[in-house]
Design an enzyme around this catalytic site. Structure first.
Site, PDB file in Angstrom:
ATOM      1  N   ASN A   1      68.574  40.962  32.436  1.00  0.00           N
ATOM      2  CA  ASN A   1      67.938  39.794  32.193  1.00  0.00           C
ATOM      3  C   ASN A   1      69.715  38.657  33.077  1.00  0.00           C
ATOM      4  O   ASN A   1      70.464  38.797  32.054  1.00  0.00           O
ATOM      5  CB  ASN A   1      68.043  38.664  31.579  1.00  0.00           C
ATOM      6  CG  ASN A   1      66.899  37.318  32.390  1.00  0.00           C
ATOM      7  OD1 ASN A   1      67.819  37.068  33.597  1.00  0.00           O
ATOM      8  ND2 ASN A   1      66.669  36.466  31.303  1.00  0.00           N
ATOM      9  N   TRP A   2      70.195  39.389  34.318  1.00  0.00           N
ATOM     10  CA  TRP A   2      71.505  38.388  34.328  1.00  0.00           C
ATOM     11  C   TRP A   2      71.380  36.755  34.748  1.00  0.00           C
ATOM     12  O   TRP A   2      71.819  36.483  34.952  1.00  0.00           O
ATOM     13  CB  TRP A   2      71.480  39.132  35.656  1.00  0.00           C
ATOM     14  CG  TRP A   2      72.527  40.282  35.571  1.00  0.00           C
ATOM     15  CD1 TRP A   2      72.752  41.309  34.481  1.00  0.00           C
ATOM     16  CD2 TRP A   2      73.171  41.654  37.052  1.00  0.00           C
ATOM     17  NE1 TRP A   2      73.394  42.268  35.088  1.00  0.00           N
ATOM     18  CE2 TRP A   2      73.006  42.348  36.284  1.00  0.00           C
ATOM     19  CE3 TRP A   2      73.488  41.032  37.818  1.00  0.00           C
ATOM     20  CZ2 TRP A   2      74.425  43.147  36.810  1.00  0.00           C
ATOM     21  CZ3 TRP A   2      74.557  41.837  38.256  1.00  0.00           C
ATOM     22  CH2 TRP A   2      74.968  43.251  38.176  1.00  0.00           C
ATOM     23  N   LYS A   3      70.114  35.859  34.374  1.00  0.00           N
ATOM     24  CA  LYS A   3      70.179  35.263  35.103  1.00  0.00           C
ATOM     25  C   LYS A   3      70.800  33.970  36.150  1.00  0.00           C
ATOM     26  O   LYS A   3      71.104  35.232  37.634  1.00  0.00           O
ATOM     27  CB  LYS A   3      70.620  34.212  33.355  1.00  0.00           C
ATOM     28  CG  LYS A   3      70.001  34.678  32.617  1.00  0.00           C
ATOM     29  CD  LYS A   3      70.632  34.165  31.182  1.00  0.00           C
ATOM     30  CE  LYS A   3      69.670  34.552  29.892  1.00  0.00           C
ATOM     31  NZ  LYS A   3      70.142  33.601  28.759  1.00  0.00           N
TER      32      LYS A   3
ATOM     33  N   HIS B   1      60.067  33.134  30.688  1.00  0.00           N
ATOM     34  CA  HIS B   1      61.171  32.971  29.860  1.00  0.00           C
ATOM     35  C   HIS B   1      61.332  32.033  29.203  1.00  0.00           C
ATOM     36  O   HIS B   1      61.283  30.844  29.361  1.00  0.00           O
ATOM     37  CB  HIS B   1      62.860  33.718  30.858  1.00  0.00           C
ATOM     38  CG  HIS B   1      63.791  33.609  29.647  1.00  0.00           C
ATOM     39  ND1 HIS B   1      64.749  32.651  29.403  1.00  0.00           N
ATOM     40  CD2 HIS B   1      64.634  34.700  29.832  1.00  0.00           C
ATOM     41  CE1 HIS B   1      65.105  33.081  28.740  1.00  0.00           C
ATOM     42  NE2 HIS B   1      65.691  34.517  28.423  1.00  0.00           N
TER      43      HIS B   1
ATOM     44  N   GLU C   1      63.759  29.781  28.979  1.00  0.00           N
ATOM     45  CA  GLU C   1      64.096  28.883  30.308  1.00  0.00           C
ATOM     46  C   GLU C   1      64.134  27.948  31.108  1.00  0.00           C
ATOM     47  O   GLU C   1      63.888  27.151  31.277  1.00  0.00           O
ATOM     48  CB  GLU C   1      65.920  30.140  30.185  1.00  0.00           C
ATOM     49  CG  GLU C   1      66.708  30.233  29.571  1.00  0.00           C
ATOM     50  CD  GLU C   1      68.256  31.318  29.790  1.00  0.00           C
ATOM     51  OE1 GLU C   1      67.933  31.715  30.278  1.00  0.00           O
ATOM     52  OE2 GLU C   1      68.444  31.355  28.655  1.00  0.00           O
TER      53      GLU C   1
ATOM     54  N   GLU D   1      61.123  36.588  22.088  1.00  0.00           N
ATOM     55  CA  GLU D   1      63.153  35.856  22.549  1.00  0.00           C
ATOM     56  C   GLU D   1      62.821  34.626  21.322  1.00  0.00           C
ATOM     57  O   GLU D   1      62.290  33.546  22.194  1.00  0.00           O
ATOM     58  CB  GLU D   1      63.017  35.906  23.511  1.00  0.00           C
ATOM     59  CG  GLU D   1      63.373  37.175  24.774  1.00  0.00           C
ATOM     60  CD  GLU D   1      63.813  37.030  26.041  1.00  0.00           C
ATOM     61  OE1 GLU D   1      64.792  37.700  25.396  1.00  0.00           O
ATOM     62  OE2 GLU D   1      64.096  35.797  26.486  1.00  0.00           O
TER      63      GLU D   1
ATOM     64  N   GLY E   1      71.337  33.854  23.757  1.00  0.00           N
ATOM     65  CA  GLY E   1      72.906  33.133  24.185  1.00  0.00           C
ATOM     66  C   GLY E   1      73.754  32.373  23.230  1.00  0.00           C
ATOM     67  O   GLY E   1      74.531  31.508  23.109  1.00  0.00           O
TER      68      GLY E   1
ATOM     69  N   SER F   1      70.067  37.893  21.837  1.00  0.00           N
ATOM     70  CA  SER F   1      72.139  38.271  21.858  1.00  0.00           C
ATOM     71  C   SER F   1      72.110  39.431  20.994  1.00  0.00           C
ATOM     72  O   SER F   1      72.564  40.199  20.298  1.00  0.00           O
ATOM     73  CB  SER F   1      72.368  37.097  20.038  1.00  0.00           C
ATOM     74  OG  SER F   1      72.351  35.758  20.707  1.00  0.00           O
TER      75      SER F   1
ATOM     76  N   GLY G   1      73.184  38.038  28.138  1.00  0.00           N
ATOM     77  CA  GLY G   1      74.922  38.504  28.507  1.00  0.00           C
ATOM     78  C   GLY G   1      75.118  39.308  27.987  1.00  0.00           C
ATOM     79  O   GLY G   1      75.937  40.082  29.663  1.00  0.00           O
TER      80      GLY G   1
END
Ligand code: PEP
Length: 239
Positions: free
Chosen positions: A9-11, A88, A90, A156, A162, A201, A223
């Site tokens: 997931n590149w966000k 997600h 976020e 998650e 992160g 992570s 990440g």
């Protein structure tokens, strides 16, 4: 662990130069999934040359209409995407998405023929309060579509995303076991076939441990998915 599914997931990261990373991932393996930002999906599909599955990080719940700035599941599929991530944390936090919203997006993804990764997970405060099962159970009850076809769950824990912190293997096992039980209760035997990813992570040096736990069918990686070297190292560790 065997056939672990590794999803990047590149966000909100990546410009066109980053497509070289997609090309390098696809050159090395043919079983990775990556969700770049919307702007790179068409380029990623081309760079992957059919060897890597490209997906979206979100979609709107409607197929089209007056929703400025939004992207529908049909639009993702039209570009060659094969899956979409919904719910997600976020997006739940930054955009106020509710379980009802997430379920509508999951249904839209399935209607467009996409596989759907539905994310669930507790905050640190909820974990400290002993509410993990209550929170994850509520998210599952409210966010999932009505059938298991094309459905993947990502557990998650919000506090692990992160941060470099991860749950213990025992905690991962406990929550994945709980999710499996919920799936079986809701979908019967079909619930056994739903893959449950761990996310939060995941790095090359902890992937083998986290992915080695029961009912962990792969990883959703943020990440550490931005470079081919890092994502390939995670996939190798999961082998
Ligand atoms: C994520 O964004 O889904 C995620 C797991 O991020 P990270 O790997 O960076 O914690």
């Amino acid at each position: 662990m065997g056939n672990a599914l590794i999803v990047g997931n590149w966000k909100m990261n990546g410009l066109s130069a980053s497509l070289a990373e997609i090309a390098a991932m696809a050159a090395a393996r043919n079983d990775l999934w990556v969700a770049p930002p919307f702007t790179l999906i068409a380029g990623a599909v081309a760079a992957a040359q059919g060897r890597l599955r490209v997906g979206g990080q979100d979609c709107h719940s409607r197929p089209n209409g007056a929703h400025t700035g939004c992207v529908s599941a049909a639009m993702l599929a039209d570009l060659g995407a094969g899956f979409v991530i919904v719910g997600h944390s976020e997006r739940r936090t930054d955009n106020g998405e509710t379980d009802t919203d997430v379920r509508a997006k999951a249904l839209a993804g399935r209607a467009a023929g996409l596989d759907v990764i539905v994310c669930v997970g507790e905050t640190e405060g909820q974990r400290d309060a002993g509410e993990v099962e209550a929170v994850v159970g509520r998210q599952l009850a409210g966010s999932l579509p009505d059938a298991t076809d094309g459905l993947i769950i990502a557990y998650e824990p919000v506090w692990a995303i992160g941060t470099g912190r991860t749950p213990t293997p025992e905690d991962v096992t406990a929550v994945h076991g709980f999710i499996r039980a919920q799936l079986l209760a809701r979908f019967g035997d079909a619930g056994q076939g739903v893959r449950i990813l761990y996310g939060g992570s995941v790095k090359p040096d902890n992937a083998a441990l986290l992915l080695g736990q029961p009912d962990v069918g792969g990883a959703l990686v943020g990440g550490a998915s931005l470079t081919a070297a890092s994502l390939l190292a995670i996939a190798a560790a999961a082998a």
